[in-house]
Design an enzyme around this catalytic site. Structure first.
Site, mmCIF file in Angstrom:
data_model
loop_
_atom_site.group_PDB
_atom_site.id
_atom_site.type_symbol
_atom_site.label_atom_id
_atom_site.label_comp_id
_atom_site.label_asym_id
_atom_site.label_seq_id
_atom_site.Cartn_x
_atom_site.Cartn_y
_atom_site.Cartn_z
ATOM 1 N N GLU A 160 0.670 6.099 4.579
ATOM 2 C CA GLU A 160 -0.381 7.041 4.948
ATOM 3 C C GLU A 160 -0.400 7.266 6.457
ATOM 4 O O GLU A 160 -0.570 8.404 6.926
ATOM 5 C CB GLU A 160 -1.736 6.520 4.467
ATOM 6 N N ASP A 162 -4.409 9.553 4.981
ATOM 7 C CA ASP A 162 -5.059 9.496 3.673
ATOM 8 C C ASP A 162 -5.741 10.826 3.359
ATOM 9 O O ASP A 162 -5.650 11.339 2.240
ATOM 10 C CB ASP A 162 -6.077 8.356 3.664
ATOM 11 N N ASP A 209 -0.622 1.594 3.176
ATOM 12 C CA ASP A 209 -1.327 2.006 4.393
ATOM 13 C C ASP A 209 -0.346 2.561 5.433
ATOM 14 O O ASP A 209 -0.655 3.547 6.126
ATOM 15 C CB ASP A 209 -2.083 0.818 4.995
ATOM 16 N N GLU A 225 -3.717 5.956 9.599
ATOM 17 C CA GLU A 225 -3.858 5.758 8.152
ATOM 18 C C GLU A 225 -5.018 6.593 7.619
ATOM 19 O O GLU A 225 -4.903 7.241 6.571
ATOM 20 C CB GLU A 225 -4.091 4.279 7.858
#
Length: 208
Positions: A95, A23, A92, A19
């Site tokens: 990502e 991101d 999440d 994640e």
């Protein structure tokens, strides 16, 4: 890829590191695309546009568009509380999926997937007002002229459950033809159709 779908409630080895990586990639790809798309935009405008693109709500909508929640590995507590529907968990996981794609297939593939998923969101972006989405701007424009509100209709849904594309038409009384939009969710398709209506009305030109 299985690790990207593993929530921390399921196992000690989970998707949090992926994640983090996803991101960073998401923010970079979105920023790079905005930099190219809006050459006259100021730093603050680009930052606000990117924030809209990568916010949790947007990512959760994308995740729901291909039923990502159905594939998540969650602990019993999260399963009972409906964690597979929770916005933060879905965002999440998306990502983390981006991070996994990068590790498995490289940056070019990760960029391609991110841009494909965000295509509908990009179509709805404008520098006219980076705090309001196209549906809101269209509604306010029509209300200011005493017109009826636009009507949206889903005219087709194509693809498998994990990779659907929604086709929407937007009817505006001031236009002779309905505007059209498509996206991985109904909401995104409606935003694209609204953006097209604003262009057809001459309110925006798509490069503002």
């Amino acid at each position: 890829m299985l690790l990207a779908l593993t929530h921390r409630s399921f196992a000690g080895r989970n998707n949090e590191r992926l994640e983090f990586l996803g991101d960073a990639i998401l923010n970079f790809v979105a920023g790079e695309a905005l930099f190219d798309r809006f050459p006259l935009a100021r730093e603050g405008q680009l930052s606000r546009l990117r924030a809209r693109l990568v916010k949790g709500e947007t990512l959760a909508v994308l995740a729901r568009g291909f039923d990502l929640g159905d594939y998540l590995r969650l602990g019993s507590g999260e399963l009972k509380s409906g964690g597979f529907r929770r916005e933060s968990i879905l965002a999440d996981a998306l990502e983390a999926l981006i991070g996994a794609i990068y590790l498995d297939a490289g940056m070019d593939m990760a960029r391609e997937r991110v841009l494909a998923w965000l295509a509908g969101e990009f179509e709805g972006l404008t520098l006219v007002d980076t705090n309001k989405d196209p549906k809101t701007r269209l509604q306010e424009h029509l209300q200011s002229r005493g017109c009826e509100l636009p009507r949206y209709e889903v005219v087709d849904i194509q693809g498998e459950p994990h990779c659907r594309t929604f086709f929407v038409e937007c009817e505006v009384v001031l236009l002779n033809e309905k505007s059209r939009g498509q996206g991985v969710s109904r909401r995104i398709a409606e935003q694209v159709a609204a953006a097209a209506a604003l262009i057809a009305l001459g309110v925006e030109n798509g490069n503002d």
